[in-house]
Design a protein around this motif. Structure first.
Motif, short mmCIF file in Angstrom:
data_model
loop_
_atom_site.label_atom_id
_atom_site.label_comp_id
_atom_site.label_asym_id
_atom_site.label_seq_id
_atom_site.Cartn_x
_atom_site.Cartn_y
_atom_site.Cartn_z
N UNK A 239 0.84 -1.17 -0.11
CA UNK A 239 -0.07 -0.08 -0.10
C UNK A 239 0.88 1.21 0.04
N UNK A 240 1.94 1.26 0.71
CA UNK A 240 2.90 2.47 1.01
C UNK A 240 3.08 2.94 -0.24
N UNK A 241 3.55 2.34 -1.25
CA UNK A 241 4.09 2.93 -2.54
C UNK A 241 2.77 3.67 -3.16
N UNK A 242 1.62 3.13 -2.98
CA UNK A 242 0.40 4.19 -3.94
C UNK A 242 0.09 5.01 -2.69
N UNK A 243 0.47 6.11 -2.90
CA UNK A 243 0.47 7.23 -1.99
C UNK A 243 -0.91 7.75 -1.95
N UNK A 244 -1.82 7.73 -3.23
CA UNK A 244 -3.17 8.26 -3.25
C UNK A 244 -4.01 7.35 -2.06
N UNK A 245 -3.77 5.85 -2.38
CA UNK A 245 -4.50 4.92 -1.52
C UNK A 245 -4.20 5.08 -0.13
N UNK A 247 -3.27 7.67 1.46
CA UNK A 247 -3.65 8.61 1.98
C UNK A 247 -5.23 8.80 2.24
N UNK A 248 -5.91 8.00 1.29
CA UNK A 248 -7.42 7.55 1.57
C UNK A 248 -7.68 6.92 2.61
N UNK A 249 -6.82 5.95 2.97
CA UNK A 249 -6.81 4.81 4.16
C UNK A 249 -6.84 5.70 5.36
N UNK A 250 -5.74 6.49 5.40
CA UNK A 250 -5.56 7.45 6.86
C UNK A 250 -6.77 8.45 6.95
N UNK A 251 -7.33 8.88 5.71
CA UNK A 251 -8.59 9.77 5.92
C UNK A 251 -9.62 8.92 6.64
N UNK A 252 -9.82 7.74 6.02
CA UNK A 252 -10.97 6.89 6.74
C UNK A 252 -10.67 6.41 8.08
N UNK A 253 -9.59 6.18 8.41
CA UNK A 253 -9.02 5.83 9.79
C UNK A 253 -9.37 7.20 10.73
N UNK A 254 -8.94 8.31 10.49
CA UNK A 254 -9.22 9.46 10.89
C UNK A 254 -10.76 9.76 11.06
N UNK A 255 -11.53 9.42 10.25
CA UNK A 255 -12.97 9.36 10.31
C UNK A 255 -13.51 8.44 11.32
N UNK A 256 -13.23 7.30 11.03
CA UNK A 256 -13.80 5.96 11.89
C UNK A 256 -13.34 6.35 13.40
N UNK A 257 -12.14 6.38 13.70
CA UNK A 257 -11.62 6.64 15.06
C UNK A 257 -12.59 7.73 15.63
N UNK A 258 -12.52 8.86 14.89
CA UNK A 258 -13.08 10.05 15.48
C UNK A 258 -14.71 9.96 15.57
N UNK A 259 -15.36 9.31 14.68
CA UNK A 259 -16.86 8.79 14.85
C UNK A 259 -16.98 8.10 16.33
N UNK A 260 -16.02 7.01 16.66
CA UNK A 260 -16.31 6.33 17.70
C UNK A 260 -16.22 7.30 18.95
N UNK A 261 -15.30 8.33 18.98
CA UNK A 261 -15.26 9.38 20.20
C UNK A 261 -16.74 10.57 20.12
N UNK A 262 -17.05 10.73 18.91
CA UNK A 262 -18.23 11.43 18.86
C UNK A 262 -19.40 10.60 19.33
N UNK A 263 -19.48 9.29 19.06
CA UNK A 263 -20.58 8.58 19.58
C UNK A 263 -20.41 8.19 21.20
N UNK A 264 -19.18 8.26 21.89
CA UNK A 264 -18.92 8.11 23.24
C UNK A 264 -19.52 9.55 23.63
N UNK A 265 -19.30 10.51 23.26
CA UNK A 265 -19.80 11.87 23.87
C UNK A 265 -21.49 11.87 23.58
N UNK A 266 -21.96 11.28 22.70
CA UNK A 266 -23.44 11.50 22.45
C UNK A 266 -23.96 10.50 23.45
N UNK A 267 -23.56 9.29 23.88
CA UNK A 267 -23.79 8.52 24.92
C UNK A 267 -23.78 9.22 26.37
N UNK A 268 -22.71 10.10 26.54
CA UNK A 268 -22.71 10.63 27.90
C UNK A 268 -23.92 11.86 27.85
#
Length: 447
Positions: A239-245, A247-268
């Protein structure tokens, strides 16, 4: 011909698939005091062309051609830089060239300064070299580094040629096979328990007052995030040589992990509303926020943060591990919202404790409802500690093997903790488990 005689000054720019260039010409009647900087997408040059023209006594004119090559590094590889053999050499810029066409006396009156933008992630521990191509190798003679930042480097050279910026770093430490095995096993175990928790939330019968929408979406977000992270690390070399892929994966990870924290806040927030409603009997069983509205908020907030991050720093995604880059403080596009959510959750938990104590003094009826709410507050607080504090621990690892292992275990076992807290420690769910296994065993005996 691009270069032609002129009395004053003339400028030509061109762009092709593999090369981008500019040509600047001055004549005997030039009115400029200083030659403007010549720019391409990833580089620029400052040259005293007027001084060079004055040294050409016959024509009193001179021209400079400045070009940047997009794919030349595939031919003139950084391995041709004969520095230490025990280091890794990385091309940090596009290959550029500068010449003085149709200029009789090409002697420079002042050193030429090149500004080269870094095309790869900058390693502060590496050594940067401004080099030029000499027949069959890259060499440093006559060139030096004037200034460097995380995004660009300024080189000064006393001659014109074909130039590039090469970074030399030490070989990375040998991979720790034990850590890789522990990581693989821990993440797989965590994924199994995330799946079990989701099945339990979906299939088991819950009390009417229990709202599992936040917990279900926490599990979905973190399950997908950990699964994507596991697959990325297993196939990182591809994956590493495919820079666009990457970058897309890191953006998805950013979104998914952050969503977990937003849902944790919603539960509170939901827990806080539930506690507030304990003293308001008429609104106790009223649906305050619809599941559809919560889903929009839970994922939209994370999506907005990622979109704003992409708009502000589009090159911030796609590190060596296909995660968020640390340059320019871009890692705070994740850590910033996480810290805000953790701080807000702490405030909500303090308010919840105060409200529970106050309600306990004034409420004589609905003891079971009070007990259930206190248990839910404890479980939500435990979830906050498990999901939030594991990331806080990541701030303090600093190369410590013990802290790295602790961070790895806590972060990968979030699914295990959620399953234990909300499923195993729930009497109703445990009874449904017993009934299920009893039916399963009875069915086998009949056969």
């Amino acid at each position: 011909m691009v270069v032609k005689q002129t009395n004053t000054s003339e400028y030509v720019s061109f762009t092709l698939d593999t090369v981008e260039g500019q040509v600047f010409m001055v004549g005997p009647k030039v009115t400029l005091d200083k030659i403007p900087r010549l720019d391409t997408t990833d580089s620029s040059v400052d040259i005293d062309l007027i001084g060079i023209a004055k040294n050409n006594n016959e024509t009193r004119s001179a021209a400079v051609a400045f070009m940047s090559y997009n794919t030349m590094e595939n031919l003139l590889k950084p391995d041709f830089f004969n520095a230490s053999n025990y280091t890794i050499k990385t091309m940090m810029s596009t290959v550029i060239s500068a010449t003085l066409p149709k200029t009789t006396n090409t002697k420079l009156t002042k050193p030429v300064n090149f500004t080269l933008r870094h095309i790869r992630e900058f390693d502060p521990s590496g050594s940067l070299f401004c080099v030029y191509w000499n027949i069959s190798e890259w060499i440093v003679d006559g060139c030096s580094v004037l200034k460097t930042t995380s995004s660009y480097t300024v080189c000064s050279c006393d001659h014109l040629s074909t130039f590039a910026l090469i970074m030399q770093t030490s070989h990375p430490p040998k991979s720790d096979s034990l850590m890789e095995l522990v990581n693989l096993v821990c993440v797989i175990v965590g994924l199994v328990f995330f799946s079990l928790a989701l099945l339990t939330f979906a299939l088991c019968q819950w009390s009417p007052g229990v709202n599992n929408v936040a917990r279900i979406n926490i599990c979905i977000s973190l399950l997908l995030a950990h699964l994507l992270f596991l697959l990325t690390q297993q196939f990182l070399s591809l994956i590493r040589p495919l820079q666009v892929l990457c970058a897309v994966i890191s953006g998805l990870l950013h979104f998914l992990f952050l969503s977990g924290f937003v849902w944790m806040f919603i539960e509170a927030v939901l827990l806080f509303i539930c506690v507030k409603n304990l003293s308001q009997i008429s609104s106790k069983k009223r649906e305050v926020l619809s599941s559809g509205f919560l889903c929009v908020i839970g994922y939209l907030v994370a999506l907005v943060v990622v979109c704003v991050s992409v708009g502000l720093v589009p090159e911030g995604y796609g590190s060596e591990d296909c995660w968020i880059k640390k340059e320019k403080g871009f890692i705070w596009s994740f850590l910033g919202p996480v810290c805000v959510i953790l701080a807000l959750n702490i405030i909500f938990f303090i308010r919840i404790v105060i409200t529970l104590n106050s309600t306990l003094k004034n409420l004589n009826a609905e003891v079971s409802q009070m007990k259930q709410t206190k248990i839910m507050a404890f479980k939500t607080l435990a979830q906050f500690v498990v999901l939030g504090c594991s990331w806080i621990l990541g701030f303090f690892t600093n190369g410590s093997k013990v802290l790295e292992i602790l961070f790895l275990i806590l972060n990968s076992q979030q699914g295990t903790f959620i399953f234990l807290i909300y499923c195993v420690l729930n009497n109703e769910v445990r009874q449904q488990y017993r009934n299920f296994f009893r039916c399963l065993c009875c069915g086998r005996k009949k056969h």
